[in-house]
Design a protein around this motif. Sequence first.
Motif, PDB file in Angstrom:
ATOM      1  N   TYR A 139       6.148  17.867 -94.982  1.00 53.34           N
ATOM      2  CA  TYR A 139       6.808  18.728 -94.513  1.00 53.34           C
ATOM      3  C   TYR A 139       6.423  19.945 -94.089  1.00 53.34           C
ATOM      4  O   TYR A 139       7.218  20.389 -93.109  1.00 53.34           O
ATOM      5  CB  TYR A 139       7.172  19.246 -96.242  1.00 53.34           C
ATOM      6  N   SER A 140       4.828  19.952 -93.841  1.00 50.05           N
ATOM      7  CA  SER A 140       5.213  21.576 -93.055  1.00 50.05           C
ATOM      8  C   SER A 140       3.068  20.863 -92.855  1.00 50.05           C
ATOM      9  O   SER A 140       2.636  20.080 -93.458  1.00 50.05           O
ATOM     10  CB  SER A 140       4.719  22.461 -93.604  1.00 50.05           C
ATOM     11  N   VAL A 141       2.739  21.389 -91.732  1.00 54.33           N
ATOM     12  CA  VAL A 141       1.755  21.718 -91.440  1.00 54.33           C
ATOM     13  C   VAL A 141       0.912  22.503 -91.180  1.00 54.33           C
ATOM     14  O   VAL A 141       1.416  23.681 -90.739  1.00 54.33           O
ATOM     15  CB  VAL A 141       0.889  20.776 -89.873  1.00 54.33           C
ATOM     16  N   HIS A 142      -0.508  23.238 -91.670  1.00 60.14           N
ATOM     17  CA  HIS A 142      -0.662  24.384 -91.406  1.00 60.14           C
ATOM     18  C   HIS A 142      -2.335  24.848 -91.250  1.00 60.14           C
ATOM     19  O   HIS A 142      -3.275  23.806 -90.993  1.00 60.14           O
ATOM     20  CB  HIS A 142      -1.135  25.219 -92.538  1.00 60.14           C
ATOM     21  N   TRP A 143      -2.301  25.815 -89.994  1.00 62.97           N
ATOM     22  CA  TRP A 143      -3.937  25.705 -89.381  1.00 62.97           C
ATOM     23  C   TRP A 143      -4.616  26.964 -89.693  1.00 62.97           C
ATOM     24  O   TRP A 143      -4.088  28.006 -89.951  1.00 62.97           O
ATOM     25  CB  TRP A 143      -3.983  25.676 -88.143  1.00 62.97           C
TER      26      TRP A 143
END
Lengths: 112, 109
Positions: free
Chosen positions: B29-33
Amino acid sequence: DAGVTQSPTHLIKTRGQQVTLRCSPKSGHDTVSWYQQALGQGPQFIFQYYEEEERQRGNFPDRFSGHQFPNYSSELNVNALLLGDSALYLCASSPAGTARLDFGEGSRLTVL
Amino acid sequence: QQPVQSPQAVILREGEDAVINCSSSKALYSVHWYRQKHGEAPVFLMILLKGGEQKGHDKISASFNEKKQQSSLYLTASQLSYSGTYFCGTEIGDYKLSFGAGTTVTVRA
């Protein structure tokens, strides 16, 4: 505007003892997640609290338990400490409806 | 399941570019860095939602290919301050982030 605060910052325990770590979330955040970070590794998800309930749990034994209070602050308890529990314990908070995390500085636990 | 990051480490000279990759076996659903400097907490850099968007944070940008469940972080014209360990965190729609093992970036003068 205070960010996520954790206490204590460092502590040393012996095998078999119990420890309680505390976390105050960022203002406006109602969800608290706890992570364990061993040296040189990425954070491993322990559990997440929302509305004073454990909403999700990672692959950690029942020795790891937690609590969230009505003011959204949280505690992580670890019983019967093992040497392998030595790690940085990170608390992170987020507002409802998002997975974006704001991390605290962590509590570094050493088990001797 | 944790995402897989590559490379494990990279050494750069100031001004050079680098790419860090993150892949998952699950539909994301999402990717965070995040970036973590030694002895400090991870700091949020950016979030990418499914839809293939690209975002930027100064000269650091990222892309998300939802068909391949992959994200890439681009460090452009690196600065000494870019040194640290970069983690991708992936979410499958349950508000829980799973982190990769990290990529250690060292930028030298």
